[in-house]
Design an enzyme around this catalytic site. Structure first.
Site, mmCIF file in Angstrom:
data_model
loop_
_atom_site.group_PDB
_atom_site.id
_atom_site.type_symbol
_atom_site.label_atom_id
_atom_site.label_comp_id
_atom_site.label_asym_id
_atom_site.label_seq_id
_atom_site.Cartn_x
_atom_site.Cartn_y
_atom_site.Cartn_z
ATOM 1 N N THR A 176 19.244 33.549 29.025
ATOM 2 C CA THR A 176 20.556 32.922 28.876
ATOM 3 C C THR A 176 20.806 32.062 30.108
ATOM 4 O O THR A 176 20.488 32.456 31.233
ATOM 5 C CB THR A 176 21.667 33.972 28.716
ATOM 6 O OG1 THR A 176 21.418 34.685 27.517
ATOM 7 C CG2 THR A 176 23.045 33.317 28.615
ATOM 8 N N PHE A 178 23.468 30.622 32.413
ATOM 9 C CA PHE A 178 24.866 30.813 32.823
ATOM 10 C C PHE A 178 25.227 29.717 33.813
ATOM 11 O O PHE A 178 24.363 29.158 34.486
ATOM 12 C CB PHE A 178 25.031 32.155 33.534
ATOM 13 C CG PHE A 178 24.876 33.362 32.648
ATOM 14 C CD1 PHE A 178 25.978 33.976 32.070
ATOM 15 C CD2 PHE A 178 23.617 33.904 32.407
ATOM 16 C CE1 PHE A 178 25.837 35.101 31.273
ATOM 17 C CE2 PHE A 178 23.463 35.033 31.604
ATOM 18 C CZ PHE A 178 24.586 35.627 31.036
#
Ligand code: PEP
Ligand code: MN
Length: 581
Positions: A176, A178
């Site tokens: 992911t 971020f």
């Protein structure tokens, strides 16, 4: 101590990520869990936290719209993107079994990432939770062996849960991205013009033929690499579309500004969310900062001799040294890197076989010439753009960034789109127009020392590139012409400590062209390491006897592992000698 806000409670991915991120940077930070992502934005605006972390996208589930929208709505300032490996574990109270599960809780996006695994447990219902930390805590508090949570291993430890399954995402490479944000504009850490900055924008166009293409052409025309483009209908404005775009570069760069001005003319609205540092995933990053070694002298206090001609290249202009991130590696970051590959790309099979052999044993970049500077005009001149495409394909297949030589100004832009590092060959070290052209693209440059160039001339050549705005130049000693004929050139290893003292730029050594004879490459590669180079570039071929170019100096692909291990050992020995001297 500063505070970093995240959505969720202790044990949530964002909490684990913040601790890992700031821990690795030795920056003491206290984490603060909040119920929603909007609360994170509001905490920053209210001054309750210095940093906030918002997810932007996941490699399996795609974009988190809310992350982009909050940055835009509250005018948050991006500081850095942090790419985090999502290590999903199925956690339950001790004694629970997979077969006995009836409910599995996790953040909805996490459930989406683990769709295939969940389908193997038809008796268990997937239930969305507010965050992974909360899912883990609820499972622990319920003490019910029929429920489980998907959460990081740290949440299991925190809430005393046992692990029923690991590696449960649809793909093991599950990351992911971020964004770390602040409420006020952070001080910029990397100079504009660096490829290690990314910019995020939102823009809208009317629903008219060719408008999106005009926006993209403006970016492409400026040599800007787009890493994300996603469209969605604009709420309340039927048939207008909004696009999220991320690209390499910094809004402070004139070329980015010019391209965005052009985009602005083609669209109805453009919001620049900001520019920020980019990071390799935490688990794939070469260690930073550099390990100090005895071969890295302290920067001299005064300007080195001759530095008036190359002020930007001179060490005092960047005493800590230039670090160039290429893929997962950092050149000039204290690690010794090996760049390897064929002298020239000859065929798909040849370049793929070489790429696989060198990747398997620690090469961090794949080299391969497609435009070859040959002494004899009738000799093989390289495969040209076909060779570039084959090199790029081998790079993609092995995950290795690529290096290839550009011989003329008109090759620069296209080459910059296909390879990761542009090589300027020894014969072109003083091709000033070419140096200026590579100074204007967002790609690191490997500048080789000319056959009869002094170190002062090499640094002045590097200055041409730096002065055009490209700060990512690595120098390469590849042997010079002397009266000696026993070796192809004379590898001037004294260049390494001298350059180290005079410049902040990383220094590579090319023992292949330096000696030109296979069996002498290994001792010189070891010597390059011992004398403090940041890495070597070597030629490797699956079958050197059949190589079209530079066969006698090519290492055998099947022996590359042994060469690399040998150079590595030299490092250890050299380390001992230096520290005890
Ligand atoms: C090469 O790297 O293949 C090459 C041609 O190198 P140089 O410019 O150092 O001769
Ligand atoms: Mn060569």
């Amino acid at each position: 101590m500063s505070t970093a806000a995240y959505q969720g409670i202790e044990g949530a991915y964002s909490d684990v990520l913040l601790r890992a991120h700031f821990g690795a940077r030795s920056e003491p930070v206290e984490t603060m869990g909040l119920p929603t992502f909007r609360d994170v934005a509001l905490a920053l605006l209210a001054g309750r936290a210095r940093y906030g972390v918002l997810p932007l996208e996941n490699t399996i589930a795609g974009t988190f719209r809310e992350g982009y929208d909050l940055v835009a709505q509250y005018d948050l300032q991006p500081v850095r993107e942090v790419i985090f490996r999502m290590d999903h574990r199925l956690l339950a109270v001790p004694g629970a079994t997979l077969a006995g599960l009836r409910r599995i809780e996790a953040h909805p996006i996490v459930l989406e990432e683990c769709g295939k695994f969940l389908a193997t447990l038809p008796a268990a219902r997937a239930v969305p939770a507010i965050d992974t930390g909360m899912a883990a805590r609820d499972v622990a508090e319920a003490k019910d062996p029929t429920v489980a949570a998907i959460a990081p291993p740290q949440a299991g430890e925190r809430y005393g849960l046992s692990e029923l399954a690991a590696t449960i995402a649809d793909h093991p490479d599950n990351y992911t991205r971020f964004l770390l944000v602040e409420a006020v504009r952070p001080e910029q850490r990397t100079p504009p013009g660096s490829a290690s900055r990314r910019t995020s924008v939102l823009f809208s166009t009317a629903h008219e033929h060719g408008l999106l293409a005009r926006c993209l052409a403006a970016l492409a025309g400026a040599g800007i690499n787009l890493s994300k483009l996603e469209s969605r209908p604009k709420p309340g404005r039927t048939w207008e579309y909004m696009f999220y775009a991320d690209f390499e570069g910094d809004v402070a760069e004139p070329r980015v500004q010019a391209a965005l001005d052009e985009v602005r003319r083609a669209c109805t609205e453009l919001r620049v969310l900001g520019s920020y540092d980019v990071d390799a995933p935490e688990d794939k990053r070469a260690p930073l900062p550099p390990r100090p070694t005895a071969s890295t002298p302290p920067p001299p206090l005064s300007l080195p001799p001759g530095a008036k001609n190359w002020p930007k290249a001179a060490r005092p202009s960047k005493p800590a040294g230039t670090q160039i991130r290429v893929g997962g590696a950092v050149v000039g970051g204290g690690e010794f890197v090996i760049i390897a590959g064929p002298c020239s790309v000859e065929s798909r099979a040849q370049v793929l076989a070489t790429a696989e052999a060198v990747r398997a044993r620690g090469a961090v970049m794949l080299r391969g010439g497609a435009f070859k500077p040959r002494t004899n005009p009738y000799a093989f001149q390289g495969l040209g753009w076909e060779g570039v495409d084959l090199l790029a394909e081998a790079g993609r297949a092995t995950g290795l960034p690529t290096v290839s030589e550009v011989m003329s100004v008109d090759q620069v832009e296209r080459m910059a789109r296909s390879v990761d590092v542009l090589q300027i060959g020894a014969r072109n070290m003083q091709n000033f127009d070419l140096l200026k052209a590579v100074g204007r693209v967002l790609r690191p440059v490997m500048l080789k020392r000319g056959l009869s160039a002094t170190l002062d001339e090499l640094l002045a050549a590097a200055e041409y590139i730096l002065s055009e705005g490209n700060p990512e130049v690595m120098l390469c000693e590849r042997g010079i012409r002397t009266f000696e004929t026993a070796t192809r050139n004379t590898l001037d290893l004294s260049a390494v400590p001298v350059l180290r003292e005079r410049t902040h730029l990383p220094i590579l050594v090319d023992p292949s062209h330096g000696v030109g004879v296979r069996r002498w490459i290994r001792p010189l590669a070891r010597a390059a390491k011992a004398v403090g180079a940041d890495g070597i570039i070597v030629e490797v071929h699956p079958n050197p006897e059949e190589a079209i170019c530079d066969g006698p100096q090519a290492l055998r692909a099947d022996e590359f592992a042994e060469y690399a291990a040998n150079v590595e050992r030299a490092a250890e020995i050299a380390g001992k000698v230096f520290t005890h001297a």
